[in-house]
Design an enzyme around this catalytic site. Structure first.
Site, PDB file in Angstrom:
ATOM      1  N   ASP A 278       0.834  -1.198   0.000  1.00 27.69           N
ATOM      2  CA  ASP A 278       0.000   0.000   0.000  1.00 27.69           C
ATOM      3  C   ASP A 278       0.871   1.251   0.000  1.00 27.69           C
ATOM      4  O   ASP A 278       2.045   1.204   0.396  1.00 27.69           O
ATOM      5  CB  ASP A 278      -0.957   0.004   1.186  1.00 27.69           C
ATOM      6  CG  ASP A 278      -0.227   0.045   2.527  1.00 27.69           C
ATOM      7  OD1 ASP A 278       0.633  -0.836   2.748  1.00 27.69           O
ATOM      8  OD2 ASP A 278      -0.498   0.941   3.349  1.00 27.69           O
TER       9      ASP A 278
ATOM     10  N   GLU B 190      -0.041  -0.805   5.742  1.00 32.14           N
ATOM     11  CA  GLU B 190       0.984  -0.267   6.634  1.00 32.14           C
ATOM     12  C   GLU B 190       0.830   1.231   6.828  1.00 32.14           C
ATOM     13  O   GLU B 190       1.089   1.750   7.913  1.00 32.14           O
ATOM     14  CB  GLU B 190       2.372  -0.588   6.074  1.00 32.14           C
ATOM     15  CG  GLU B 190       3.523  -0.316   7.038  1.00 32.14           C
ATOM     16  CD  GLU B 190       4.126   1.073   6.888  1.00 32.14           C
ATOM     17  OE1 GLU B 190       5.021   1.411   7.685  1.00 32.14           O
ATOM     18  OE2 GLU B 190       3.699   1.822   5.972  1.00 32.14           O
ATOM     19  N   GLU B 191       0.392   1.922   5.793  1.00 33.36           N
ATOM     20  CA  GLU B 191       0.363   3.379   5.841  1.00 33.36           C
ATOM     21  C   GLU B 191      -0.785   3.944   6.673  1.00 33.36           C
ATOM     22  O   GLU B 191      -0.818   5.141   6.949  1.00 33.36           O
ATOM     23  CB  GLU B 191       0.287   3.948   4.417  1.00 33.36           C
ATOM     24  CG  GLU B 191       1.497   3.666   3.539  1.00 33.36           C
ATOM     25  CD  GLU B 191       2.756   4.402   3.981  1.00 33.36           C
ATOM     26  OE1 GLU B 191       2.720   5.097   5.012  1.00 33.36           O
ATOM     27  OE2 GLU B 191       3.775   4.273   3.295  1.00 33.36           O
TER      28      GLU B 191
ATOM     29  N   HIS C  78       6.955   9.619   0.494  1.00 29.66           N
ATOM     30  CA  HIS C  78       5.755  10.387   0.817  1.00 29.66           C
ATOM     31  C   HIS C  78       5.729  11.745   0.124  1.00 29.66           C
ATOM     32  O   HIS C  78       4.849  12.556   0.407  1.00 29.66           O
ATOM     33  CB  HIS C  78       5.587  10.593   2.330  1.00 29.66           C
ATOM     34  CG  HIS C  78       5.185   9.353   3.069  1.00 29.66           C
ATOM     35  ND1 HIS C  78       4.625   9.375   4.328  1.00 29.66           N
ATOM     36  CD2 HIS C  78       5.256   8.047   2.730  1.00 29.66           C
ATOM     37  CE1 HIS C  78       4.381   8.145   4.731  1.00 29.66           C
ATOM     38  NE2 HIS C  78       4.757   7.318   3.774  1.00 29.66           N
TER      39      HIS C  78
END
Length: 445
Positions: free
Chosen positions: A87, A151-152, A418
């Site tokens: 993800d 995970e995010e 990010h």
């Protein structure tokens, strides 16, 4: 395993092509579906990775779309885990030089969301395992690559996976920095319900707690603007009875908020100037708009991991009620219980704090066999003499008792995780794959 490294080198073009295919899946968290708890495209990406591993002759397991694993079976009972995720955080195509899900190659780099976080390093590990298998390596420990899908957000993927699957005996996560991260700060994500705003005021910014927002937009009644009102960094547009205040910043990972420019800060300070009687706006502007937490009174520090950081990641107005979402990373000497008490002490009682994702820090001793082995692998490959490091980011490592982050970011390399234009250098991708191969061999043999 010289033969394995030769095989890996010969198959590098295949590695790159496979990675590009994985990157083209838009694996931002989506609507829940049957067998796809984090969205259909996330599930499709997981299916593709597991199918690719099956074609390599490796055993696979799919935990109903929450996560999956790939095994190279060992002769013993122990398991070496390699934990990563498919993800990704959202991306705004308007901020990118190249489409974020096209996986285009320019000037020796692949540009796409997820190249470094975390699809690139996990596919590098997959091909390292493939090369070891084809070279005839028979590990003592089963080598298990675990691919998470959430995970995010709050790591719900591995929570579900480890509810039924055994935890590895030893593990690393290629989702941080080289050489080795043996200390991760605590994570504290929470919402603040700030109550009602003055009539006609709205504020919108950000999508995720763990990303520094690059744009913030607020609206106020035009009649409330003082004559000639201006503020540096804020664009003001008046359309009839409504004034729109817009600020732009620079996205960054919330664990290093000083590397970005938080667009909320200038807008909130402008709003607090317009409405000095509004406790919600003045509190945010004067206390929360500070990446160190010092103005809020929550400053913390230790020698092992450094300073607390604070990121105001999301602002939303629902009707006239304002909610802020904050990401705090606190030093390893403290815990979530302490953080809760400190925040409540330093926040006006009128506001409600709602923690929704908290995680105590990680610390694996530098003298442990896991850390010393990985440090030796890295320092030998790079001809360096570095020491383990601490970060503010959170990886899957904190889900296990004997796990550390190992790569993929090399010392001195530009940090694009990010951020718009996230990319991976092809030379570094090849180098990290070789380092991962040696690490897997050393830890599993």
């Amino acid at each position: 395993m010289k033969d394995a490294k030769k095989i890996l080198d010969r198959q590098f073009d295949e590695l790159v092509a496979t990675l590009q295919n994985v990157l083209r899946y838009k694996t931002e968290k989506g609507a829940e579906d049957i067998g796809a708890p984090f969205g259909r495209e996330v599930r499709d990406c997981l299916d593709y990775v597991l199918s690719t591993a099956q074609q390599m002759g490796l055993q696979t397991y799919n935990d109903d779309g929450y996560a999956g694993h790939v095994d190279l079976k060992g002769t013993g009972k122990e398991v070496l885990g390699i934990l990563g995720h498919l993800d990704v955080v959202p991306s705004n195509p308007a901020e990118w030089k190249y489409p974020p899900y096209a996986a285009e190659i320019h000037d020796g780099k692949i540009y796409a969301r997820g190249t470094m976080d975390d699809k690139g390093p996990m596919i590098a590990c997959l091909f390292a395992v493939k090369a070891l298998k084809e070279a005839g390596f028979e590990p003592t420990k089963t080598v298990r690559l675990i691919f998470g899908c959430d995970e995010e957000t709050d790591m719900g993927c591995v929570k579900h996976y480890f509810a039924t699957m055994p935890r590895p005996d030893v593990a690393f996560s290629p989702d941080g920095d080289f050489p080795v991260i043996n200390r991760e700060k605590g994570i504290y994500h929470f919402n603040i319900d700030l109550g009602k705003l003055p009539q006609g005021v709205t504020v919108t910014a950000g999508d995720r707690a763990n990303v520094v927002p690059s744009k913030c937009v607020a609206t106020v009644p035009a009649s409330k603007l003082p004559d000639g009102f201006k503020r540096d960094g804020v664009e003001i547009a008046i359309n009839g009875e409504t004034a729109t205040l817009t600020a732009y910043g620079k996205a960054a990972h919330a664990s290093t908020p000083c590397e970005g420019i938080n667009a909320t800060h200038n807008v909130l300070k402008a709003l607090a100037e317009i409405y000095p009687e509004c406790l919600a706006l003045t509190f945010l502007a004067n206390k929360v708009c500070d990446t160190t937490g010092s103005k809020w009174g929550i400053i913390l520090h230790d020698e092992q991991s450094g300073d607390l950081t604070c990121n105001l990641g999301v602002l939303r107005t629902n009707g006239s009620t304002l909610t802020a979402t904050v990401d705090i990373r606190f030093p390893v000497s403290y815990n979530c219980e302490y953080m809760t008490e400190l925040l409540r002490k330093c926040t006006p009682s009128e506001f409600t704090l709602d923690p929704w994702h908290v995680s105590d820090p990680l610390y694996v001793p530098a003298e442990s066999e896991l850390v010393t082995t990985l440090m030796d692998v890295y320092n030998t490959a790079m001809k360096t003499n570095l020491e383990p490091i601490a970060i503010g980011g959170g990886t899957y490592s904190r889900c296990l008792n004997n796990c550390v982050a190992f790569g993929p970011l090399f010392p001195g390399e530009e940090q694009t995780i990010h951020m718009p234009n996230e990319c991976i250098d092809l030379n570094n991708l090849k180098l990290m794959a070789e380092i991962f191969l040696e690490a897997i061999y050393r830890l599993a043999k």
